[in-house]
Design a protein around this motif. Structure first.
Motif, PDB file in Angstrom:
ATOM      1  N   MET A  24     -36.520  86.349  -5.841  1.00 15.37           N
ATOM      2  CA  MET A  24     -37.476  86.181  -6.740  1.00 15.37           C
ATOM      3  C   MET A  24     -37.579  84.453  -6.786  1.00 15.37           C
ATOM      4  N   SER A  25     -38.652  83.689  -6.126  1.00 17.53           N
ATOM      5  CA  SER A  25     -39.003  82.451  -6.167  1.00 17.53           C
ATOM      6  C   SER A  25     -39.705  81.829  -7.443  1.00 17.53           C
ATOM      7  N   ASP A  26     -39.282  80.732  -8.024  1.00 17.56           N
ATOM      8  CA  ASP A  26     -39.688  80.325  -9.185  1.00 17.56           C
ATOM      9  C   ASP A  26     -40.741  79.035  -8.629  1.00 17.56           C
ATOM     10  N   THR A  27     -41.971  79.207  -8.873  1.00 15.03           N
ATOM     11  CA  THR A  27     -42.976  78.269  -8.244  1.00 15.03           C
ATOM     12  C   THR A  27     -43.434  77.288  -9.307  1.00 15.03           C
ATOM     13  N   ARG A  28     -42.749  77.313 -10.380  1.00 18.41           N
ATOM     14  CA  ARG A  28     -42.934  76.423 -11.514  1.00 18.41           C
ATOM     15  C   ARG A  28     -42.537  75.068 -11.164  1.00 18.41           C
ATOM     16  N   SER A  29     -43.118  73.740 -11.669  1.00 19.51           N
ATOM     17  CA  SER A  29     -42.664  72.664 -11.724  1.00 19.51           C
ATOM     18  C   SER A  29     -41.492  72.513 -12.699  1.00 19.51           C
ATOM     19  N   PRO A  30     -40.812  71.277 -12.419  1.00 16.74           N
ATOM     20  CA  PRO A  30     -39.581  71.076 -13.448  1.00 16.74           C
ATOM     21  C   PRO A  30     -40.148  71.181 -14.823  1.00 16.74           C
TER      22      PRO A  30
END
Length: 119
Positions: A1-7
């Motif tokens: 599951m990849s997280d596409t949110r920015s830091p």
């Protein structure tokens, strides 16, 4: 599951979660505080007493109404065929109590006076 949110979004979520967690922990702290627990227990007891007292009041009120119905007709007039015998029973009981307490009191006083004479 990849997280596409920015830091920055992840950091904002962490800050938001910390704030929510702080609120939850504060609520838990208030709930388990001794004063709160004592207050809750008092409220439960008061509620139980109120409920019990209310039930007792209803039961007594019902009993009084039932007894009243035995001695008073629906139009409000007394039922003499029931009132007079009940009054005679009460008068007889009072007379018996009066006579029995009067005779036991005189025997006690005569015992006291005979004891004093013997001294």
């Amino acid at each position: 599951m990849s997280d596409t949110r920015s830091p920055a979004q992840i950091e904002a979520d962490i800050i938001s979660r910390r704030a929510q967690l702080a609120v939850v922990l504060d609520e838990i702290g208030v709930r388990v505080h001794p004063k709160t627990m004592i207050g809750d227990a008092k409220a439960k007891v008061a509620s139980t007493v109120d409920r019990t007292a209310g039930r007792a009041f209803v039961a007594v009120n019902r009993s009084v109404s039932d007894v009243k119905a035995q001695f008073v007709a629906e139009d409000g007039s007394p039922r003499l065929e029931r009132v007079i015998p009940a009054a005679l029973v009460v008068l007889g009981a009072v007379a018996l109590l009066t006579l029995s307490s009067g005779s036991s009191g005189s025997s006690r006083s005569s015992r006291r006076s005979s004891w004093r004479k013997g001294r």
